[in-house]
Write an enzyme that holds these catalytic residues in place. Sequence first.
Site, PDB file in Angstrom:
ATOM      1  NE  ARG A 131      -3.662   0.238   2.554  1.00 25.20           N
ATOM      2  CZ  ARG A 131      -4.368   0.534   3.645  1.00 25.20           C
ATOM      3  NH1 ARG A 131      -4.416  -0.333   4.650  1.00 25.20           N
ATOM      4  NH2 ARG A 131      -5.012   1.673   3.745  1.00 25.20           N
TER       5      ARG A 131
ATOM      6  CB  CYS B 134      -2.080   3.856   9.649  1.00 22.53           C
ATOM      7  SG  CYS B 134      -3.520   4.355  10.615  1.00 22.53           S
TER       8      CYS B 134
END
Length: 281
Positions: A178, A238
């Site tokens: 990611r 995050c």
Amino acid sequence: MSDDIVSTQWLADRLGSPDIAIIDASWHLPAANRDARKEFAEAHIPGAQFFDIDELSDTASSLPHMLPSAEKFSSRMRKMGIGDGKRVIAYDTAGLFSAARAWWMFKVFGHEDVAVLDGGLRKWLAEARATEDGPALPRQERHFTARVRGSMVKDMGEVAAALKSGAAQVADARSATRFRGEEAEPRPGVRAGHMPGARNVHYASLLNPDGTLKSPTGIADVFKAAGIDLAKPVITSCGSGITAAILTLGLTLAGARNHALYDGSWTEWGGNPDNPVATGA
């Protein structure tokens, strides 16, 4: 153990203690199709209450589980019987995934006497310790004093300024795929990649195979290997502010003193077309 983390044996020895408040802060990514509250009703540590991260948020925000107002947090904690003089122990079902978010929230609102259960319910069950089912029993209300520590939270403007000036390092807790932009983001409208200049410290790299945290030295080594200088300011991020709190907990255990969490995290940054996005390592 430190003030911020306790073992399953420590908690087992204190079950039923009137000055301990146990909370199940389990939360799952939308794609997991899991109901944390339903799972709590099926099995939880005796005496625990469910800490609903999504409900205990700013529900007026378009971003997921942003910090609530101090008034809302205080009100919810009073109704749960959590307040001054209570030592809060947070756990989750994964070992360590979302419990650190609850730990961080208590810290932001000035309640210092809070710790994470090392290894969570996963370790508790592996040790064949007792659980109970059903809803949590009602608690007598208790006064909760919220004293907001704004230095523990960063917004998008502050993160952008820090990246531009180099005043702080950004540690991104998402997976490497990611971070590099090789995997689509789980939320629609959010671009793949990372903030230019950010460093990737996947939250799982701070954990042992059983879901417990590595030693403070081991945690420090992980950050250093990612290019993070613990002597300088760090901003954790995050996908939506959940696993960033694991990095915040890790930084605390490793002795770093100057760090904060970007509450909007990548959902906000990657969802804003005006923000620069980098891909690759």
